[in-house]
Motif scaffolding. Sequence first.
Motif, PDB file in Angstrom:
ATOM      1  N   UNK A 158      45.806 153.568  53.760  1.00  0.00           N
ATOM      2  CA  UNK A 158      44.421 153.246  54.103  1.00  0.00           C
ATOM      3  C   UNK A 158      43.935 151.993  53.375  1.00  0.00           C
ATOM      4  N   UNK A 159      44.437 151.799  52.165  1.00  0.00           N
ATOM      5  CA  UNK A 159      44.076 150.585  51.436  1.00  0.00           C
ATOM      6  C   UNK A 159      44.606 149.355  52.170  1.00  0.00           C
ATOM      7  N   UNK A 160      45.838 149.423  52.617  1.00  0.00           N
ATOM      8  CA  UNK A 160      46.420 148.293  53.343  1.00  0.00           C
ATOM      9  C   UNK A 160      45.705 148.049  54.666  1.00  0.00           C
ATOM     10  N   UNK A 161      45.320 149.138  55.337  1.00  0.00           N
ATOM     11  CA  UNK A 161      44.688 149.023  56.654  1.00  0.00           C
ATOM     12  C   UNK A 161      43.263 148.491  56.579  1.00  0.00           C
ATOM     13  N   UNK A 162      42.670 148.491  55.387  1.00  0.00           N
ATOM     14  CA  UNK A 162      41.279 148.039  55.241  1.00  0.00           C
ATOM     15  C   UNK A 162      41.160 146.852  54.288  1.00  0.00           C
ATOM     16  N   UNK A 163      42.275 146.265  53.921  1.00  0.00           N
ATOM     17  CA  UNK A 163      42.253 145.172  52.949  1.00  0.00           C
ATOM     18  C   UNK A 163      41.629 143.909  53.541  1.00  0.00           C
ATOM     19  N   UNK A 164      41.002 143.120  52.683  1.00  0.00           N
ATOM     20  CA  UNK A 164      40.336 141.896  53.140  1.00  0.00           C
ATOM     21  C   UNK A 164      41.321 140.909  53.759  1.00  0.00           C
ATOM     22  N   UNK A 165      42.590 140.954  53.321  1.00  0.00           N
ATOM     23  CA  UNK A 165      43.566 140.026  53.895  1.00  0.00           C
ATOM     24  C   UNK A 165      43.923 140.387  55.334  1.00  0.00           C
ATOM     25  N   UNK A 166      43.778 141.660  55.679  1.00  0.00           N
ATOM     26  CA  UNK A 166      43.980 142.031  57.076  1.00  0.00           C
ATOM     27  C   UNK A 166      42.816 141.517  57.914  1.00  0.00           C
ATOM     28  N   UNK A 167      41.608 141.622  57.375  1.00  0.00           N
ATOM     29  CA  UNK A 167      40.445 141.009  58.042  1.00  0.00           C
ATOM     30  C   UNK A 167      40.675 139.514  58.230  1.00  0.00           C
ATOM     31  N   UNK A 168      41.163 138.832  57.192  1.00  0.00           N
ATOM     32  CA  UNK A 168      41.432 137.392  57.275  1.00  0.00           C
ATOM     33  C   UNK A 168      42.476 137.099  58.357  1.00  0.00           C
ATOM     34  N   UNK A 169      43.527 137.911  58.405  1.00  0.00           N
ATOM     35  CA  UNK A 169      44.569 137.705  59.413  1.00  0.00           C
ATOM     36  C   UNK A 169      43.985 137.756  60.817  1.00  0.00           C
ATOM     37  N   UNK A 170      43.200 138.789  61.076  1.00  0.00           N
ATOM     38  CA  UNK A 170      42.644 138.962  62.423  1.00  0.00           C
ATOM     39  C   UNK A 170      41.569 137.931  62.745  1.00  0.00           C
ATOM     40  N   UNK A 171      40.631 137.741  61.831  1.00  0.00           N
ATOM     41  CA  UNK A 171      39.465 136.898  62.130  1.00  0.00           C
ATOM     42  C   UNK A 171      39.730 135.411  61.932  1.00  0.00           C
ATOM     43  N   UNK A 172      40.459 135.054  60.912  1.00  0.00           N
ATOM     44  CA  UNK A 172      40.661 133.641  60.599  1.00  0.00           C
ATOM     45  C   UNK A 172      41.995 133.102  61.137  1.00  0.00           C
ATOM     46  N   UNK A 173      43.086 133.803  60.865  1.00  0.00           N
ATOM     47  CA  UNK A 173      44.400 133.289  61.246  1.00  0.00           C
ATOM     48  C   UNK A 173      44.677 133.456  62.740  1.00  0.00           C
ATOM     49  N   UNK A 174      44.348 134.619  63.289  1.00  0.00           N
ATOM     50  CA  UNK A 174      44.601 134.875  64.714  1.00  0.00           C
ATOM     51  C   UNK A 174      43.393 134.571  65.588  1.00  0.00           C
ATOM     52  N   UNK A 175      42.241 134.373  64.979  1.00  0.00           N
ATOM     53  CA  UNK A 175      41.051 133.995  65.731  1.00  0.00           C
ATOM     54  C   UNK A 175      40.478 135.085  66.612  1.00  0.00           C
ATOM     55  N   UNK A 176      40.682 136.354  66.244  1.00  0.00           N
ATOM     56  CA  UNK A 176      40.118 137.444  67.040  1.00  0.00           C
ATOM     57  C   UNK A 176      38.599 137.488  66.868  1.00  0.00           C
ATOM     58  N   UNK A 177      37.920 137.944  67.900  1.00  0.00           N
ATOM     59  CA  UNK A 177      36.484 138.176  67.777  1.00  0.00           C
ATOM     60  C   UNK A 177      36.270 139.359  66.843  1.00  0.00           C
ATOM     61  N   UNK A 178      35.059 139.491  66.316  1.00  0.00           N
ATOM     62  CA  UNK A 178      34.783 140.643  65.467  1.00  0.00           C
ATOM     63  C   UNK A 178      35.005 141.930  66.243  1.00  0.00           C
ATOM     64  N   UNK A 179      34.590 141.963  67.494  1.00  0.00           N
ATOM     65  CA  UNK A 179      34.754 143.178  68.303  1.00  0.00           C
ATOM     66  C   UNK A 179      36.220 143.564  68.423  1.00  0.00           C
ATOM     67  N   UNK A 180      37.077 142.590  68.726  1.00  0.00           N
ATOM     68  CA  UNK A 180      38.500 142.884  68.882  1.00  0.00           C
ATOM     69  C   UNK A 180      39.140 143.263  67.545  1.00  0.00           C
ATOM     70  N   UNK A 181      38.722 142.596  66.479  1.00  0.00           N
ATOM     71  CA  UNK A 181      39.275 142.898  65.164  1.00  0.00           C
ATOM     72  C   UNK A 181      38.870 144.298  64.707  1.00  0.00           C
ATOM     73  N   UNK A 182      37.624 144.663  64.937  1.00  0.00           N
ATOM     74  CA  UNK A 182      37.172 146.013  64.597  1.00  0.00           C
ATOM     75  C   UNK A 182      37.942 147.064  65.399  1.00  0.00           C
ATOM     76  N   UNK A 183      38.148 146.755  66.672  1.00  0.00           N
ATOM     77  CA  UNK A 183      38.914 147.654  67.534  1.00  0.00           C
ATOM     78  C   UNK A 183      40.309 147.860  66.972  1.00  0.00           C
TER      79      UNK A 183
END
Length: 206
Positions: A158-183
């Motif tokens: 759960x720590x890995x699944x909620x880490x800030x670097x995963x947020x960075x991967x989805x939102x910054x590196x892959x350019x996902x929208x917040x909606x898609x990243x939250x999904x």
Amino acid sequence: MESEARRPYRMGARAAAMEATRTRVVEAAATLWMRQWYDDVTLQDVADEAGVSVQTIVNHFGGKDGLADAVADLVATETAVTRQAPTGDVAAIAAALFTDYERHGDANVLWTAQMDRVPAIARAAAHARGLHRAWLEQVFADRLPAPGPAREHALNLHHAATDVYLWKLWRRDLGLSREDAEHAMRDLLTSIDPRKRHAPRKRHDA
């Protein structure tokens, strides 16, 4: 001669003014450090941002190191308020986490990149990890196993699944929208639910 009633009032007003100054300095430092490297921000920069003297900052915090500790405390307090979510509600948990990361995520990544060489940031990062783990134990209390190796394993997932670097991967590196990243985070959190992973397999008739 000053009356006894007047003296406590003046002392209270002075204490309130000092606290207001302290808060202004901490918020100014947080604003600067959210977008600049630790070493690039001087006490003079903070003083200019807060509208105070460098000596005032030294009087309140002792120096840059103490100021960084105060900023870390401020961010931790704000995070605790932002991340409030009902236990077991994966959608609400992910939404609360993203609200925090959308505000502080880039700064968290910036600070974490400096923790190996800045002791104040290393302390802040260690404290933040402890708070995050405690938060996970609270919001996922309904699904975590009893204390022991299985619980630690589940917490690590759960720590890995909620880490800030995963947020960075989805939102910054892959350019996902917040909606898609939250999904994506909701799906990931659902997939690692220990109750589902260890549930007995259904038998199928031949």
